[in-house]
Motif scaffolding. Structure first.
Motif, PDB file in Angstrom:
ATOM      1  N   LEU A 126     -18.952  -2.807   8.840  1.00  0.00           N
ATOM      2  CA  LEU A 126     -18.659  -2.412   7.607  1.00  0.00           C
ATOM      3  C   LEU A 126     -17.126  -1.279   7.645  1.00  0.00           C
ATOM      4  CD1 LEU A 126     -22.559  -1.975   6.899  1.00  0.00           C
ATOM      5  CD2 LEU A 126     -21.294  -4.339   6.493  1.00  0.00           C
ATOM      6  N   THR A 127     -17.084  -0.952   7.040  1.00  0.00           N
ATOM      7  CA  THR A 127     -15.886   0.521   6.833  1.00  0.00           C
ATOM      8  C   THR A 127     -16.658   1.690   7.318  1.00  0.00           C
ATOM      9  OG1 THR A 127     -15.388   0.219   4.604  1.00  0.00           O
ATOM     10  CG2 THR A 127     -14.670   2.476   5.954  1.00  0.00           C
ATOM     11  N   GLY A 128     -15.009   1.584   8.757  1.00  0.00           N
ATOM     12  CA  GLY A 128     -15.978   2.216   9.623  1.00  0.00           C
ATOM     13  C   GLY A 128     -15.225   2.530  10.933  1.00  0.00           C
TER      14      GLY A 128
ATOM     15  N   ARG B 264     -17.448  -5.393  -0.308  1.00  0.00           N
ATOM     16  CA  ARG B 264     -17.475  -6.362   0.607  1.00  0.00           C
ATOM     17  C   ARG B 264     -18.650  -6.260   1.914  1.00  0.00           C
ATOM     18  NH1 ARG B 264     -13.201  -6.181   3.585  1.00  0.00           N
ATOM     19  NH2 ARG B 264     -14.341  -4.292   3.766  1.00  0.00           N
TER      20      ARG B 264
ATOM     21  N   LYS C 201     -12.698   8.526  -6.099  1.00  0.00           N
ATOM     22  CA  LYS C 201     -12.058   7.857  -5.562  1.00  0.00           C
ATOM     23  C   LYS C 201     -10.923   6.675  -6.071  1.00  0.00           C
ATOM     24  CE  LYS C 201     -15.499   6.603  -2.176  1.00  0.00           C
ATOM     25  NZ  LYS C 201     -16.520   5.377  -2.007  1.00  0.00           N
TER      26      LYS C 201
ATOM     27  N   THR D  28     -17.053  -1.139   0.111  1.00  0.00           N
ATOM     28  CA  THR D  28     -16.646  -1.992  -0.862  1.00  0.00           C
ATOM     29  C   THR D  28     -17.657  -2.852  -1.372  1.00  0.00           C
ATOM     30  OG1 THR D  28     -16.151  -2.690   1.357  1.00  0.00           O
ATOM     31  CG2 THR D  28     -14.487  -1.172   0.632  1.00  0.00           C
TER      32      THR D  28
ATOM     33  N   ARG E 149     -10.492   5.044   4.093  1.00  0.00           N
ATOM     34  CA  ARG E 149     -11.379   5.536   3.833  1.00  0.00           C
ATOM     35  C   ARG E 149     -10.845   7.109   3.383  1.00  0.00           C
ATOM     36  NH1 ARG E 149     -13.042   5.281   9.180  1.00  0.00           N
ATOM     37  NH2 ARG E 149     -14.575   6.703   9.332  1.00  0.00           N
TER      38      ARG E 149
ATOM     39  N   HIS F 161     -11.750  -4.260   8.086  1.00  0.00           N
ATOM     40  CA  HIS F 161     -12.346  -4.834   9.056  1.00  0.00           C
ATOM     41  C   HIS F 161     -12.138  -5.844   9.846  1.00  0.00           C
ATOM     42  CE1 HIS F 161     -15.239  -1.178  10.622  1.00  0.00           C
ATOM     43  NE2 HIS F 161     -14.403  -1.038   9.433  1.00  0.00           N
TER      44      HIS F 161
ATOM     45  N   ASP G 114     -10.166  -2.306   3.639  1.00  0.00           N
ATOM     46  CA  ASP G 114     -10.702  -1.040   2.947  1.00  0.00           C
ATOM     47  C   ASP G 114     -10.096   0.260   3.491  1.00  0.00           C
ATOM     48  OD1 ASP G 114     -12.939  -2.778   4.863  1.00  0.00           O
ATOM     49  OD2 ASP G 114     -11.990  -1.316   5.725  1.00  0.00           O
TER      50      ASP G 114
ATOM     51  N   VAL H 100      -7.659  -6.636  -3.308  1.00  0.00           N
ATOM     52  CA  VAL H 100      -8.454  -5.940  -2.892  1.00  0.00           C
ATOM     53  C   VAL H 100     -10.036  -5.410  -2.804  1.00  0.00           C
ATOM     54  CG1 VAL H 100      -6.657  -4.500  -1.816  1.00  0.00           C
ATOM     55  CG2 VAL H 100      -8.175  -3.583  -3.281  1.00  0.00           C
ATOM     56  N   PRO H 101     -11.171  -5.810  -2.189  1.00  0.00           N
ATOM     57  CA  PRO H 101     -12.329  -5.603  -2.091  1.00  0.00           C
ATOM     58  C   PRO H 101     -12.445  -4.322  -2.972  1.00  0.00           C
ATOM     59  CG  PRO H 101     -12.127  -5.436  -0.183  1.00  0.00           C
ATOM     60  CD  PRO H 101     -10.774  -5.785  -0.734  1.00  0.00           C
ATOM     61  N   GLY H 102     -13.546  -3.919  -4.153  1.00  0.00           N
ATOM     62  CA  GLY H 102     -13.344  -3.023  -4.798  1.00  0.00           C
ATOM     63  C   GLY H 102     -14.178  -2.435  -4.300  1.00  0.00           C
ATOM     64  N   LEU H 103     -13.929  -0.773  -4.200  1.00  0.00           N
ATOM     65  CA  LEU H 103     -14.777   0.965  -4.054  1.00  0.00           C
ATOM     66  C   LEU H 103     -16.614   1.260  -4.619  1.00  0.00           C
ATOM     67  CD1 LEU H 103     -12.039   2.399  -2.910  1.00  0.00           C
ATOM     68  CD2 LEU H 103     -12.850   0.813  -1.172  1.00  0.00           C
TER      69      LEU H 103
END
Lengths: 317, 444
Positions: free
Chosen positions: A10-12, A65, A101, A63, B39, B430, B37, A115-118
Motif C-alpha cells: 500500500l502507500t509506504g 486504491r 491534505k 488512497t 505521503r 506503488h 500516491d 490520480v487516486p483520491g486520498l
C-alpha cells in the motif's frame, strides 16, 4: 504444494518488503515452500490473483486504491497479515492528517487529474480483520521469520508479543529523588558528550518513548544515544486497555521514577511533557489510528481537531 | 467511447502509471508517466523538531533510507552552521557506500535481471529457480551491505546515528574488524555473482541499440579530481561527451527547476527547461575513475562492449554492476582504516537554512530545510532522483511509443525501460500501470 503468497504494498516505504526479501534469500527453504503469486516489487504478476493462500499487507491505507486492495486481499486470502507500523497503526504518513491534505495537494502540485483520491491515513485493521498484526518499523527478522514459517506450514501465525523498548535497553533507570518534575525535562536531542551513556535518557531529562513502545528493535536508538521516538507503535497493553493512552502511560511511568503517587501527579507531569514537547511527539506513528482516536481522554482526537480549527488546542491538557 | 485498457507493470519500487493517449486511429499520440500516491514528507514535519529530521526522512524509502539519512544530516550541518568532524564524515560516507553496494546488487538480482528475462512470468522467484547461484547468492551478498549499515548506523533499515553536527557515536572497533573480515572473505563470491550477472546483461545487448535515451543532459556527483564520490563530492549538470553546465550547491534552485504536472504526485525537474537523467549511468558517464582498479577494469570492459558513451537506459544495468564492485571495494578499504576521534560538533546556532546534496543509489538527492529559533521545522523541500528522472523516463517512453499501436510487446518494452531507470516511487507510489486512453477528438 507451496503456499500461494501475495505481498501487497500500500502507500509506504518498502522497508518491510526489504525485510521479507532478505529473510527469503537467507532461508531458501522458506522460499521453496512459497509460490509468489503477487509482489509487484519482484514479480511481474499484474493483478492480485483470485486464489491466494496468504497475503501480507505492508504500508498504510492513504488512497482509495489502497482501501480497495485491502478489501480485495481480505476476500481472496485465507490468511491475512498486517506487517509493520504503517499497516497496523497508520505509521509516520499519518502525520499528514494533522494537516488538511486537500490544501497540501494544492500547495505542492496545483490541480491534479486522474490520480487516486486520498483518504484518512489508517492501518488496514480499521478496514478488515487480520489474522496477525505485527507493528514496528520495520519488524525485526526474529519476529517476521516465525510468521513466514507458520505460513509455509499453512497455519495462522501467532502474533508475537514483545515487551517495551526499555526491556531491551542497557541503560540504567534509577529513581529520581528530590527533583521537581516540572523543571526536569528539556527540549531537543541529547548531545553526544553531554549525556551519561549508561543512564536512562528519561532520567537525564529527555523525552524517551521507550516505556510505552513495542520492543524488538533491540533498543537501537537508546543504544546509539538517542531517545526512542516510538516507531514500533505502542506496547500491546496500551492497545488493549481502553483507559491507557501513550502520553498518560508515559506520565505514569515518570511519576513512578520520581517516587510520586501516579494517581496524584500524572496530570501535572503530563502537562509538563506537553508544554515542553507538544502532543504530536507522542503520536508520530499513530496519529490517525482509530485505536488511539477512541481513547476516552482523546488526546489524538484533540490533535486531529487542531487541524480543523487551524490553531493549537492540545496544549490545554 | 474512449477505449481504455490497463496493462499493469511491475519490477519497480513503488506505484506509478504509464498512460498512453491514443489518436482516433488507435496510435499512441502521447505518453505520460505518473506517480499515483503521496505521503507529504515535505509538509507534515513542519512544526516538529528539526533535529529529528535525519531519523524521520529515512522513512521516505526503506530501500534507500540510508542516503536520505546521510543527506539530511548534511543539510542540518548547514542549518546549524557547523562542519561535521572528519570521522563523522567518514562514517556517513561509509554508510552511503554500504547502501550503494546493497542497492545496486539488489536491484540487479531482484528486478533488473528478472525484467530482462524472455519468459512470460518474470520475477525474482522464477530467476532464482533457474539460477540459484546468481539470485540467492546475490541477495545474501547484498545483505552484507545491510549488515554494514547496522554496524555503522545502528539499524540496517532506517539507520539512526547521523545528526546535524556529526554522528552520535562511532561503531566499536571489533565490529568494524569483523565486518571487514566478512567482506574480505566473500570478495571471490561477489566476483562470481557479478560475472554471472554480466553474462545475462550482455545476452540482451541488442537492447542497447533498440532503446535510446531521449534526453541529453545528466546530473551526478564526482570528487574534485573527477573520481567516484557519493557523499562529499561536487554535483554537476553535464552533457555526456560535452562539458559541465552547472554546479549544484546550496543554490540548487538556480540550476534545478521543479514543475508540478497535473497527472502525477511526482513533480518533474528540469535544467533550463530540459529534462535530466541521473543515477548509476550518469555517474558512469561522469566519473573518470571508480577509485578501485578492479572496478575500473570492469568499467573498461563495459566500454569495450558498448562504446565510451552508451546513451541507452539499458546501460544502467551495466553501470550498476561496476558500482556494486566499486562501492564494495571502497567500503572495505575504509573499514580497514581506524575510525576514531571527535565525531560531533555542537551547533553554532539553533536556527537557519540548509541544503544537503548526496548521491543516492538512483541518483542525485537534495534535502533543503529551514529551522526556526524554537528548533521547529519551518520548511522542507526534497528533490529525489526519481523526480529528476521522471521527465527523462517520459521523454524516452515517448520516443519509443508515439505512433505505435498499443500491444503487449509495447507494454513489455515500456516496463523494461522503466525498470532500467529503477524508479523508486516510495515517496509517491506503488505499481506501474500502463493505461491506454483514446484522446477525445484526437486532440492532444
Amino acid at each position: 504444494m507451496p503456499v500461494r503468497l501475495a505481498v501487497v504494498p500500500l502507500t509506504g516505504c518498502g522497508g518491510c518488503e526489504m525485510r521479507l526479501a532478505d529473510i527469503l534469500a537467507r532461508r531458501s527453504e522458506l522460499l521453496e515452500g512459497i509460490e509468489v503469486v503477487y509482489w509487484p516489487l519482484v514479480h511481474s504478476a499484474r493483478e492480485l490473483p483470485e486464489r491466494v493462500d496468504a497475503a501480507i499487507l505492508v504500508g498504510t491505507v492513504a488512497t482509495e486504491r489502497d482501501a480497495k486492495l485491502v478489501r480485495e486481499a481480505r476476500k481472496r486470502a485465507r490468511i491475512l497479515i498486517a506487517l509493520g507500523t504503517c499497516a497496523v497503526f497508520g505509521g509516520v504518513s499519518s502525520q499528514a492528517d494533522y494537516m488538511v491534505k486537500k490544501k497540501l495537494v494544492e500547495e505542492l502540485y496545483g490541480q491534479l487529474r486522474g490520480v487516486p483520491g486520498l483518504v484518512r491515513t489508517r492501518g488496514v485493521t480499521e478496514l478488515v480483520e487480520v489474522d496477525a498484526a505485527i507493528p514496528r518499523c520495520p519488524p525485526p527478522e526474529d519476529l517476521v521469520e516465525p510468521v513466514l514459517e507458520a505460513l509455509v506450514r499453512g497455519q495462522r501465525p501467532v502474533p508475537p508479543v514483545r515487551d517495551s523498548v526499555c526491556s531491551e535497553c542497557p541503560r540504567m533507570m534509577e529513581p529520581l529523588e528530590g527533583v521537581d518534575p516540572e523543571k526536569h525535562f528539556r527540549p531537543g536531542l541529547p548531545k553526544p558528550g553531554e549525556v551519561d551513556p549508561n543512564r536512562c535518557l528519561l532520567v537525564q531529562g529527555y523525552l524517551c518513548l521507550g516505556p510505552v513502545t513495542s520492543g524488538g528493535c533491540g533498543a537501537a536508538c537508546p543504544r546509539a544515544g538517542l531517545p526512542c521516538f516510538g516507531c514500533g507503535g505502542p506496547v500491546s497493553l496500551i492497545v488493549e486497555r481502553p483507559d491507557l493512552d501513550i502520553p498518560t502511560a508515559l506520565a505514569t511511568v515518570i511519576a513512578g521514577l520520581f517516587g510520586l503517587d501516579p494517581a496524584k501527579h500524572t496530570t501535572r507531569i503530563l502537562r509538563t511533557l506537553v508544554r515542553t514537547y507538544g502532543l504530536r511527539r507522542f503520536y508520530v506513528f499513530t496519529l490517525s489510528s482509530r485505536q488511539l482516536l477512541a481513547k476516552p481522554r482523546g488526546y489524538a482526537r484533540r490533535l486531529m481537531a487542531e487541524r480543523r480549527v487551524g490553531r493549537r488546542l492540545a496544549e490545554r491538557v | 467511447m474512449p477505449r481504455e485498457y490497463k496493462l499493469p507493470m511491475t519490477l519497480i519500487e513503488g506505484h506509478a502509471e504509464v498512460l498512453l493517449l491514443l489518436d482516433d486511429k488507435d496510435r499512441v499520440l502521447d505518453v505520460r508517466y505518473s506517480g499515483t500516491d503521496v505521503r507529504f514528507f515535505e509538509r507534515f514535519w513542519v512544526g516538529l523538531p528539526g533535529d529529528e529530521l535525519p531519523r524521520v526522512v529515512p522513512m521516505i524509502c526503506g530501500v534507500c533510507s540510508t542516503s536520505h539519512h546521510v543527506c539530511s544530516a548534511k543539510a542540518l550541518d548547514h542549518v546549524y552552521g557547523v562542519e561535521a568532524p572528519e570521522p563523522a564524515k567518514r562514517l556517513r560516507r561509509m554508510l552511503n557506500l554500504a547502501l550503494h553496494f546493497n542497492n545496486q546488487l539488489l536491484h540487479l538480482v531482484a528486478m533488473g535481471l528478472p525484467s530482462l528475462a524472455n519468459s512470460e512470468v518474470k520475477g525474482l522467484q522464477p530467476l532464482a529457480k533457474a539460477r540459484p547461484s546468481l539470485v540467492l547468492r546475490g541477495l545474501r551478498l547484498a545483505r552484507l551491505g545491510l549488515d554494514a549499515i547496522k554496524v555503522l548506523g545502528g539499524r540496517p533499515i532506517h539507520p539512526v546515528v547521523a545528526v546535524g553536527g556529526g554522528v552520535v557515536r562511532l561503531p566499536p572497533r571489533d565490529e568494524l574488524e569483523k565486518l571487514a573480515e566478512a567482506m574480505k572473505a566473500r570478495l571471490g563470491e561477489l566476483r562470481e555473482v557479478l560475472e554471472e550477472a554480466y553474462t545475462l546483461v550482455v545476452a540482451r545487448k541488442e537492447l542497447i541499440d533498440e532503446v535510446k535515451l531521449a534526453t541529453r543532459l545528466a546530473i551526478a556527483t564526482r570528487d574534485d579530481r573527477g573520481a567516484y564520490e557519493l557523499t562529499y563530492g561536487e554535483t554537476v549538470v553535464f552533457e555526456p561527451g560535452g562539458g559541465e553546465l552547472a554546479r549544484i550547491g546550496h543554490d540548487y534552485q538556480k540550476a534545478l527547476e521543479e514543475k508540478p504536472v497535473e497527472y502525477s504526485y511526482v513533480r518533474h525537474v528540469y535544467h533550463k527547461g530540459k529534462p535530466l537523467f541521473t543515477g548509476a549511468l550518469a555517474r558512469f558517464l561522469l566519473c573518470k575513475s571508480y577509485g578501485s582498479p578492479e572496478a575500473d577494469e570492469l568499467r573498461d570492459r563495459v566500454r569495450e562492449e558498448l562504446g565510451d558513451k552508451p546513451l541507452s537506459p539499458v546501460a544502467y544495468h551495466y553501470a550498476r554492476l561496476v558500482e556494486a564492485l566499486a562501492a564494495y571495494h571502497q567500503l572495505l578499504e575504509e573499514l580497514q582504516k581506524p575510525l576514531e576521534g571527535e565525531h560531533y560538533t555542537r551547533p553554532a546556532r539553533a536556527s537557519g537554512e540548509g541544503v544537503g546534496v548526496v548521491e543516492a543509489p538512483r541518483g542525485t538527492l537534495v534535502h533543503h530545510y529551514r529551522v526556526g529559533e524554537d528548533g521547529a521545522t519551518e520548511y522542507v523541500n526534497i528533490i529525489t532522483p526519481t523526480a529528476i528522472n521522471a521527465a527523462s523516463i517520459e521523454e524516452t517512453l515517448r520516443s519509443l511509443a508515439v505512433g505505435e499501436k498499443p500491444s503487449k510487446e509495447l507494454a513489455d518494452r515500456i516496463n523494461l525501460v522503466v525498470t532500467c531507470y529503477d524508479p523508486c516511487m516510495s515517496c509517491a507510489t506503488h505499481m506501474v500501470r500502463v493505461r491506454a486512453v483514446r484522446a477525445r477528438g484526437g486532440r492532444r
